[in-house]
Design a protein around this motif. Structure first.
Motif, PDB file in Angstrom:
ATOM      1  N   ALA A  17     121.136   8.348  93.634  1.00 59.80           N
ATOM      2  CA  ALA A  17     122.279   7.427  93.506  1.00 59.80           C
ATOM      3  C   ALA A  17     122.248   6.644  92.205  1.00 59.80           C
ATOM      4  O   ALA A  17     123.293   6.316  91.636  1.00 59.80           O
ATOM      5  N   GLY A  18     121.073   6.352  91.707  1.00 58.19           N
ATOM      6  CA  GLY A  18     120.966   5.571  90.480  1.00 58.19           C
ATOM      7  C   GLY A  18     121.081   6.396  89.216  1.00 58.19           C
ATOM      8  O   GLY A  18     121.122   5.829  88.117  1.00 58.19           O
ATOM      9  N   GLN A  19     121.127   7.699  89.335  1.00 55.04           N
ATOM     10  CA  GLN A  19     121.206   8.557  88.149  1.00 55.04           C
ATOM     11  C   GLN A  19     122.129   9.751  88.385  1.00 55.04           C
ATOM     12  O   GLN A  19     121.789  10.890  88.091  1.00 55.04           O
ATOM     13  N   LEU A  20     123.315   9.461  88.931  1.00 55.13           N
ATOM     14  CA  LEU A  20     124.269  10.534  89.198  1.00 55.13           C
ATOM     15  C   LEU A  20     124.753  11.199  87.909  1.00 55.13           C
ATOM     16  O   LEU A  20     125.196  12.354  87.925  1.00 55.13           O
ATOM     17  N   GLY A  21     124.637  10.483  86.796  1.00 59.64           N
ATOM     18  CA  GLY A  21     124.984  11.088  85.520  1.00 59.64           C
ATOM     19  C   GLY A  21     124.105  12.281  85.225  1.00 59.64           C
ATOM     20  O   GLY A  21     124.563  13.296  84.686  1.00 59.64           O
ATOM     21  N   ALA A  22     122.825  12.193  85.593  1.00 60.84           N
ATOM     22  CA  ALA A  22     121.904  13.304  85.383  1.00 60.84           C
ATOM     23  C   ALA A  22     122.244  14.482  86.286  1.00 60.84           C
ATOM     24  O   ALA A  22     121.968  15.636  85.957  1.00 60.84           O
ATOM     25  N   VAL A  23     122.861  14.196  87.445  1.00 57.30           N
ATOM     26  CA  VAL A  23     123.220  15.253  88.387  1.00 57.30           C
ATOM     27  C   VAL A  23     124.452  16.004  87.906  1.00 57.30           C
ATOM     28  O   VAL A  23     124.491  17.244  87.910  1.00 57.30           O
ATOM     29  N   TYR A  24     125.464  15.270  87.467  1.00 58.21           N
ATOM     30  CA  TYR A  24     126.763  15.883  87.195  1.00 58.21           C
ATOM     31  C   TYR A  24     127.104  16.026  85.711  1.00 58.21           C
ATOM     32  O   TYR A  24     127.804  16.958  85.333  1.00 58.21           O
ATOM     33  N   ALA A  25     126.663  15.109  84.868  1.00 58.63           N
ATOM     34  CA  ALA A  25     127.064  15.148  83.462  1.00 58.63           C
ATOM     35  C   ALA A  25     126.170  16.097  82.674  1.00 58.63           C
ATOM     36  O   ALA A  25     124.947  16.008  82.735  1.00 58.63           O
ATOM     37  N   ARG A  26     126.780  16.996  81.907  1.00 60.50           N
ATOM     38  CA  ARG A  26     126.021  17.965  81.129  1.00 60.50           C
ATOM     39  C   ARG A  26     125.348  17.320  79.922  1.00 60.50           C
ATOM     40  O   ARG A  26     124.501  17.935  79.269  1.00 60.50           O
ATOM     41  N   THR A  27     125.740  16.099  79.600  1.00 58.06           N
ATOM     42  CA  THR A  27     125.164  15.427  78.441  1.00 58.06           C
ATOM     43  C   THR A  27     123.792  14.838  78.730  1.00 58.06           C
ATOM     44  O   THR A  27     123.096  14.401  77.817  1.00 58.06           O
ATOM     45  N   GLU A  28     123.390  14.817  80.001  1.00 53.51           N
ATOM     46  CA  GLU A  28     122.102  14.242  80.361  1.00 53.51           C
ATOM     47  C   GLU A  28     121.193  15.314  80.929  1.00 53.51           C
ATOM     48  O   GLU A  28     121.633  16.287  81.531  1.00 53.51           O
ATOM     49  N   GLY A  29     119.878  15.119  80.737  1.00 51.12           N
ATOM     50  CA  GLY A  29     118.912  16.081  81.237  1.00 51.12           C
ATOM     51  C   GLY A  29     118.864  16.092  82.753  1.00 51.12           C
ATOM     52  O   GLY A  29     119.113  15.088  83.413  1.00 51.12           O
ATOM     53  N   ALA A  30     118.520  17.272  83.319  1.00 47.65           N
ATOM     54  CA  ALA A  30     118.494  17.389  84.782  1.00 47.65           C
ATOM     55  C   ALA A  30     117.373  18.312  85.233  1.00 47.65           C
ATOM     56  O   ALA A  30     117.499  19.011  86.221  1.00 47.65           O
ATOM     57  N   SER A  31     116.265  18.306  84.512  1.00 51.10           N
ATOM     58  CA  SER A  31     115.189  19.251  84.814  1.00 51.10           C
ATOM     59  C   SER A  31     114.550  19.000  86.169  1.00 51.10           C
ATOM     60  O   SER A  31     114.046  19.924  86.805  1.00 51.10           O
ATOM     61  N   SER A  32     114.565  17.740  86.626  1.00 51.17           N
ATOM     62  CA  SER A  32     113.909  17.422  87.898  1.00 51.17           C
ATOM     63  C   SER A  32     114.888  17.323  89.062  1.00 51.17           C
ATOM     64  O   SER A  32     114.491  17.043  90.193  1.00 51.17           O
ATOM     65  N   ILE A  33     116.186  17.560  88.794  1.00 49.42           N
ATOM     66  CA  ILE A  33     117.203  17.432  89.838  1.00 49.42           C
ATOM     67  C   ILE A  33     117.178  18.655  90.738  1.00 49.42           C
ATOM     68  O   ILE A  33     117.069  19.787  90.275  1.00 49.42           O
ATOM     69  N   LEU A  34     117.307  18.420  92.046  1.00 52.10           N
ATOM     70  CA  LEU A  34     117.369  19.525  92.998  1.00 52.10           C
ATOM     71  C   LEU A  34     118.837  19.886  93.236  1.00 52.10           C
ATOM     72  O   LEU A  34     119.593  19.102  93.796  1.00 52.10           O
ATOM     73  N   TYR A  35     119.218  21.074  92.782  1.00 52.64           N
ATOM     74  CA  TYR A  35     120.585  21.540  92.983  1.00 52.64           C
ATOM     75  C   TYR A  35     120.659  22.458  94.199  1.00 52.64           C
ATOM     76  O   TYR A  35     119.631  22.951  94.687  1.00 52.64           O
ATOM     77  N   MET A  36     121.878  22.674  94.657  1.00 50.41           N
ATOM     78  CA  MET A  36     122.081  23.537  95.814  1.00 50.41           C
ATOM     79  C   MET A  36     121.560  24.943  95.536  1.00 50.41           C
ATOM     80  O   MET A  36     121.089  25.642  96.429  1.00 50.41           O
ATOM     81  N   SER A  37     121.673  25.357  94.285  1.00 49.54           N
ATOM     82  CA  SER A  37     121.126  26.634  93.853  1.00 49.54           C
ATOM     83  C   SER A  37     120.013  26.383  92.857  1.00 49.54           C
ATOM     84  O   SER A  37     120.118  25.499  92.003  1.00 49.54           O
ATOM     85  N   THR A  38     118.949  27.177  92.936  1.00 48.42           N
ATOM     86  CA  THR A  38     117.871  27.028  91.967  1.00 48.42           C
ATOM     87  C   THR A  38     118.309  27.504  90.586  1.00 48.42           C
ATOM     88  O   THR A  38     117.570  27.356  89.614  1.00 48.42           O
ATOM     89  N   GLY A  39     119.521  28.076  90.490  1.00 47.99           N
ATOM     90  CA  GLY A  39     120.075  28.449  89.193  1.00 47.99           C
ATOM     91  C   GLY A  39     120.670  27.267  88.452  1.00 47.99           C
ATOM     92  O   GLY A  39     121.081  27.411  87.297  1.00 47.99           O
TER      93      GLY A  39
END
Length: 397
Positions: A131-153
């Motif tokens: 919740a505190g870093q939704l930009g990392a989840v959705y925005a392509r401008t921020e890194g998301a290496s540790s985010i768990l996505y619905m797909s491992t792709g």
């Protein structure tokens, strides 16, 4: 609906195919091992007698040829962890065949709704955790290496999966929810494939709800053109990131840095000049790196047709194209119509993403052919019943 073993197994497997829970990650092969990989190894044992459901068709011929090509290529080029992908392709195809034969349309309809529910729960929980870093989840401008996505792709495949899932729900009350989530997720994640997939899904829904085919078809094309022109006009004044993603100039700039799709496709072309009969599953990108001297972040070329030509050879690609034509031209009814639309959308998006070895794709290929067998058996039974009734009618006459 009363849950029996077959329904429970189908729900469990399909939920894990869409909500991919990772177990481990190999940096050497650039691959994840997920929960569904374990299920694909264990479940076929439970349904071993169902091997009788498998028929000779373009899909089984392709899988057999791809496997044989990989075995032969392994003697020359070796094989790593990704070479086992052909095993999971075969297992998911087999299980799709099993559940396609065992589950009626009503069960499939409800199961697809449950899978949507699983995806929604995952998205809500994931967004709550981050919740505190939704930009990392959705925005392509921020890194998301540790985010768990619905797909491992990653985020792109998550958006595409949601668009594909919405097609399975066509004709249900849950469809508007599925299509809305797919569109909003694709827009916020700036996923080109997801946006195209959501647009195609909504277009199919509009076409099926038509009064006359020409009226809704031209209405859809007209609205699409207006939106496109308006978007281009607005983007020339105000920067709209989602429209920038469709700018091919960005891909050209990436190619100059030896990254992106164009760089992958160019290197694949160089590798094909050395061998047109296949390097074996999983060997494509490593051989591309060896021949070109480049190092790629990706483990596939983001075009499954080129991927199958590179790793399975011309013989595998021709059989795959035969399967594509077979799916496209075969009539469908009931839930098979949605499954067919799911496969065709995947095959369209496959020109710019996917590896071709996705378990959910081969699962629904198996289910499509299983439903085709059921449909043919129903037609044969109806014809037999009519023939048996003819003598009785003639006798009374």
């Amino acid at each position: 609906m009363k849950i029996n073993k077959t329904r429970a197994a189908a729900v469990t497997l399909m939920a894990m195919l869409f909500v991919q829970v990772p177990l481990t990650h190999s940096t050497a092969s650039k691959s994840h091992v997920n929960v569904y990989h374990l299920l694909l190894l264990l479940m076929p044992v439970l349904y071993f007698p169902a091997l009788r459901y498998l028929k000779l068709n373009p899909a089984t011929a392709f899988i057999a040829t791809l496997a044989a090509t990989s075995l032969g290529a392994a003697a020359v080029y070796g094989g790593g962890m990704r070479s086992t992908l052909v095993v999971f392709v075969a297992a998911s195809y087999f299980l799709g065949t099993v559940f396609g034969r065992k589950l009626p349309d009503l069960d499939l309809r409800r199961i697809f709704v449950w899978i949507l529910g699983c995806c929604i729960v995952f998205i809500l929980v994931r967004d709550a955790v981050y919740a505190g870093q939704l930009g990392a989840v959705y925005a392509r401008t921020e890194g998301a290496s540790s985010i768990l996505y619905m797909s491992t792709g990653g985020r792109n495949i998550e958006a595409s999966l949601l668009a594909l899932l919405s097609i399975l729900l066509l004709g249900t009350r849950a469809y508007p929810i599925a299509a809305g989530i797919a569109f909003l997720t694709s827009a916020t994640m700036l996923s080109r494939a997801g946006l195209v997939g959501a647009a195609v899904s909504i277009g199919i829904a509009a076409y099926r709800a038509r009064k006359t085919s020409s009226y809704y078809f031209y209405s859809f094309i007209g609205v699409a053109m207006i939106v496109l022109v308006a978007g281009l006009v607005v983007s020339s004044v105000v920067d709209i990131p989602v429209l920038d993603r469709f700018n091919l100039q960005a891909e050209t700039q990436l190619e100059h840095k030896n990254v992106g799709r164009l760089a992958l496709w160019n290197s694949a072309t160089l590798a094909l000049e050395h061998n047109l009969f296949g390097y074996g599953v999983g060997n494509g990108v490593p051989l591309m790196e060896e021949i070109s001297g480049l190092t790629f972040v990706e483990n596939n070329v983001h075009n499954i047709y080129l991927q199958f030509l590179l790793e399975g050879g011309i013989q595998s690609l021709l059989l795959f194209l035969l399967m594509v034509a077979h799916i496209l031209l075969r009539p469908a009814e009931g839930k098979q119509r949605n499954i067919k639309a799911f496969l065709l959308l995947y095959l369209m998006l496959a020109f710019i993403e996917f590896s071709g070895y996705e378990a959910y794709f081969w699962f629904f290929v198996g289910m499509f052919y299983a439903r085709e067998d059921v449909r043919r058996a129903r037609l044969r039974q109806a014809a037999r019943t009519r023939r048996e009734a003819l003598p009785t009618v003639a006798h009374h006459a």
